[in-house]
Design an enzyme around this catalytic site. Structure first.
Site, PDB file in Angstrom:
ATOM      1  N   LYS A 247      -0.555  -6.786  -2.223  1.00 49.00           N
ATOM      2  CA  LYS A 247      -0.997  -5.972  -3.337  1.00 49.00           C
ATOM      3  C   LYS A 247      -2.709  -5.721  -3.241  1.00 49.00           C
ATOM      4  O   LYS A 247      -3.075  -4.657  -3.840  1.00 49.00           O
ATOM      5  CB  LYS A 247      -0.719  -7.082  -4.612  1.00 49.00           C
ATOM      6  N   ASP A 248      -3.437  -6.539  -2.781  1.00 47.29           N
ATOM      7  CA  ASP A 248      -5.024  -6.301  -2.525  1.00 47.29           C
ATOM      8  C   ASP A 248      -4.959  -5.033  -1.727  1.00 47.29           C
ATOM      9  O   ASP A 248      -6.107  -4.322  -1.988  1.00 47.29           O
ATOM     10  CB  ASP A 248      -5.470  -7.643  -1.811  1.00 47.29           C
TER      11      ASP A 248
END
Ligand code: HEM
Ligand code: FES
Lengths: 426, 188
Positions: A247-248
């Site tokens: 997600k990052d």
């Protein structure tokens, strides 16, 4: 340090086993940003900004170290050396724009990160130390960015240095000698430029050190989450790797897209044309303003136009400006509500929005000329700013009736949690 | 082990109750402390203005060409100085102000040399945060009080360069200077 269900690091390769005995660095990585670190499963996009801040710090250090290879910190040639970077050094223009816009991007990210904390009560126990270290990082960032802006030695650089060090001259008795000590002279000159360069190179690495402490302190209780309900069982968490690394990474892609758009299409949109005029100690530009990220605080500085009881206006402005950040240090003890997340606090939520608007208004006034109506608006907005932290927050947290909280993160996400059935009714 | 037991033996610590070791310990730590603190002196004072910066040359300025109502900017210690030839009207305006109404009470006479009340010589450094006020250059605005106006945060000075409005706490500073002749001033 972590939850009992955290995966254990079990190296299988003989080299990794050997390494684990001699220097367990891979174990540290595994337990802090790998599969061994369980994180609440319900983090929203606001939780990506910590990672993005780290990325910005990385961008600033890499581009900064390269700029320093071509830059000369001497008042006689500094301006020309920046022009040399822009015109002659291969890709110099891109590296300089990346650094200048990188500073802006860094502040955008960090302001979102801070306001995430304000809304979700991230500063509350058990994460007070995480918050306090964060405020320290923010202060160091402001100092670093201020000194960086002096380096190109343009008109805004020079007058920014003069005005900001002038703040210290407001301190009674020692003020004037203190300003001369900071500048190494009566006005910004070669001595000032040299020391600012030295410190501008140093401070980012001090920031790296404090960031390590910030993350260390965070990893003791683990991340908070949008419900503010603490992790209760394994079903509330997912491992950092692969879930949040992915997600990052996605957030990083979006960030890189916007950052590059800025860098390649509007590189000077946030800059100031006056800084392309070499520093001239004999004439102040008609409208001096700091970089946009200082505007809210600059507006508070200028809001004090007449003496306040016994305190001269000048000193009062300076005190107010510093207090506007220092008050954050007391936030964990000013907001006494046991509920962390603003999502479950109907009254707090409204005041949070008003604070956000108030800061935007302050920011707008800080960038505007020092004339009416902006001065009056800044005065009202500055009073409200302090009232929010010192009066509204303590009162709201004692009289507000929060909405019912979910039993657990799992219940908040899935609508039910079998653990809830087992737990005694509350 | 055995030796230590002897030196630390309680019998030896009796008497006045002070052990030799305590004294050595205290003396050593104190000496190291004083040495450590004294290191701060060079570390801190290296940042103060250096000898070449302090060796401020004085500046001589020829003022013969400055007509009444005009002003020039000169340089002293790398900072601007305003030299202004006041008109009789400006002098009258400055003298008409009640001293008690001023933030930093001073008369025009106190800010000029006797017999040379028309020569107003001040630093061109706003006492707020150090910008160069407008009003000395040709065509620059002089502000509400006809003297100088600082564009940075709106401080207005009158025709004696006294602070009248805005955030600055003090009048524009008058540097030390003397007239070496009727047409030359030496600043510093
Ligand atoms: C916290 C991280 C940092 C921030 C927020 C920051 C911010 C800034 C800013 C705002 C400028 C002025 C840009 C301009 O208008 O041209 C600047 C310039 C500069 N910085 Fe940094 N910086 C950081 C890290 C670094 C590092 C680590 C180095 C070197 C090791 C560095 C070296 C330089 C140099 C040489 C300049 C002058 C060249 C120029 O003006 O583009 N910076 N910095
Ligand atoms: S520096 Fe002149 S008003 Fe602030």
């Amino acid at each position: 340090m972590s939850f009992p269900w955290a995966h254990e690091y079990t190296p299988s390769h003989p080299f990794m086993k050997w390494m684990d005995e001699k220097l367990p660095l891979p174990r540290l990585v595994y337990n802090s940003v790998g599969s061994g670190y369980p994180v609440p499963r319900n983090l929203n996009y606001f939780w990506n900004f910590g990672f993005l801040a780290l990325a910005c710090l990385g961008i600033q250090i890499v581009t900064g170290v390269i700029l320093a290879m071509h830059y000369a910190a001497n008042a006689g040639v500094a301006f020309d050396s920046v022009e040399h970077i822009m015109r002659d050094v291969n890709w110099g223009w891109m590296l300089r724009y990346a650094h200048a816009n990188g500073a802006s991007a860094f502040f955008v990210v960090i302001y979102i990160h801070i306001f995430r904390g304000f809304f979700y009560g991230s500063y509350k126990a058990p994460r007070e130390m995480v918050w306090l270290l964060g405020v320290v990082i923010f202060l160091l960032m402001m100092a670093t960015a201020f000194m960086g802006y002096v380096l190109p030695w343009g008109q805004m650089s020079f007058w920014g240095a003069k005005v900001i060090t002038g703040l210290f001259s407001a301190i009674p008795l020692v003020g004037e000698p203190l300003q001369q000590w900071l500048l190494g002279g009566f006005a910004p000159d070669n001595a000032s430029l040299n020391r600012f360069f030295s410190l501008h190179y140093l401070l980012p690495f001090v920031i790296v050190g404090v960031v390590v402490l910030h993350i260390w302190a965070l990893h003791i209780p683990g991340s908070s989450n949008p419900t503010g309900v603490e992790v209760k069982s394994e079903s509330d968490t997912v491992p950092f790797y692969p879930y949040y690394i992915a997600k990052d990474g996605w957030a990083m892609g979006l960030f890189a897209f916007l950052y590059c758009a800025m860098l390649f299409f509007f590189p000077n949109a946030l800059g100031h044309p006056d800084n392309y005029v070499p520093a001239n100690p004999m004439s102040t530009p008609a409208h001096i303003v700091p970089e946009w990220y200082f505007w809210p605080f600059y507006a508070i500085l200028r809001a004090f136009t007449s003496d306040f009881f016994f305190i001269p206006a000048k000193l009062m402005g300076v005190l107010a400006m510093f207090s506007a950040i220092l008050v954050w240090f007391f936030l964990p003890w000013l907001d006494r509500s046991p509920v962390r997340s603003g999502s479950y606090r109907p009254a707090f939520k409204k005041f949070f929005i008003i604070l956000l608007i108030d800061v935007l208004i302050l920011g707008y006034c800080g960038g505007a000329p020092a004339a009416e109506p902006y001065v009056m608006i800044s005065q009202i907005a500055a009073i409200y700013y302090f009232a929010h932290f010192l009066i509204i927050l303590p009162i709201v947290s004692s009289i507000e009736r929060p909405d019912p909280l979910p039993f657990s993160i799992t219940e908040a996400v899935l609508g039910s949690d079998e653990q809830a059935a087992l737990a005694p009714a509350e | 082990m055995a030796e230590e037991a002897i030196t630390d033996a309680p019998e030896l610590a009796t008497g006045d109750g002070v052990r030799r070791r305590d004294f050595i310990n205290l003396a050593a730590v104190s000496a190291a402390g004083v040495a450590g603190v004294s290191l701060l002196v060079p570390l801190i004072s290296q940042m103060a203005p250096s000898a070449d910066v302090l060796a401020e040359s004085s500046t001589e300025v020829d003022i013969s060409a400055i007509q009444p109502g005009q002003a020039i900017k000169s340089i002293f210690r790398k900072q601007p100085v305003f030299i202004r030839n006041l008109t009789p009207k400006e002098i009258a305006e400055a003298n008409a102000v009640p001293i008690s109404s001023l933030r930093d009470p001073q008369t025009l006479a106190e800010r000029t040399k006797e017999g040379k009340e028309n020569w107003l010589i001040t630093m061109g450094v706003c006492t707020h945060l150090g910008c160069v006020p407008l009003g000395a250059g040709e065509g620059e605005i002089k502000g509400e009080f006809g003297g100088y106006f600082c564009p940075c945060h709106g401080s207005a000075y009158d025709t004696a360069a006294r602070i009248r409005k805005g955030p600055a706490p003090k009048n524009l500073e008058v540097p030390t200077y003397e007239f070496t002749s009727d047409t030359v001033v030496k600043i510093g």
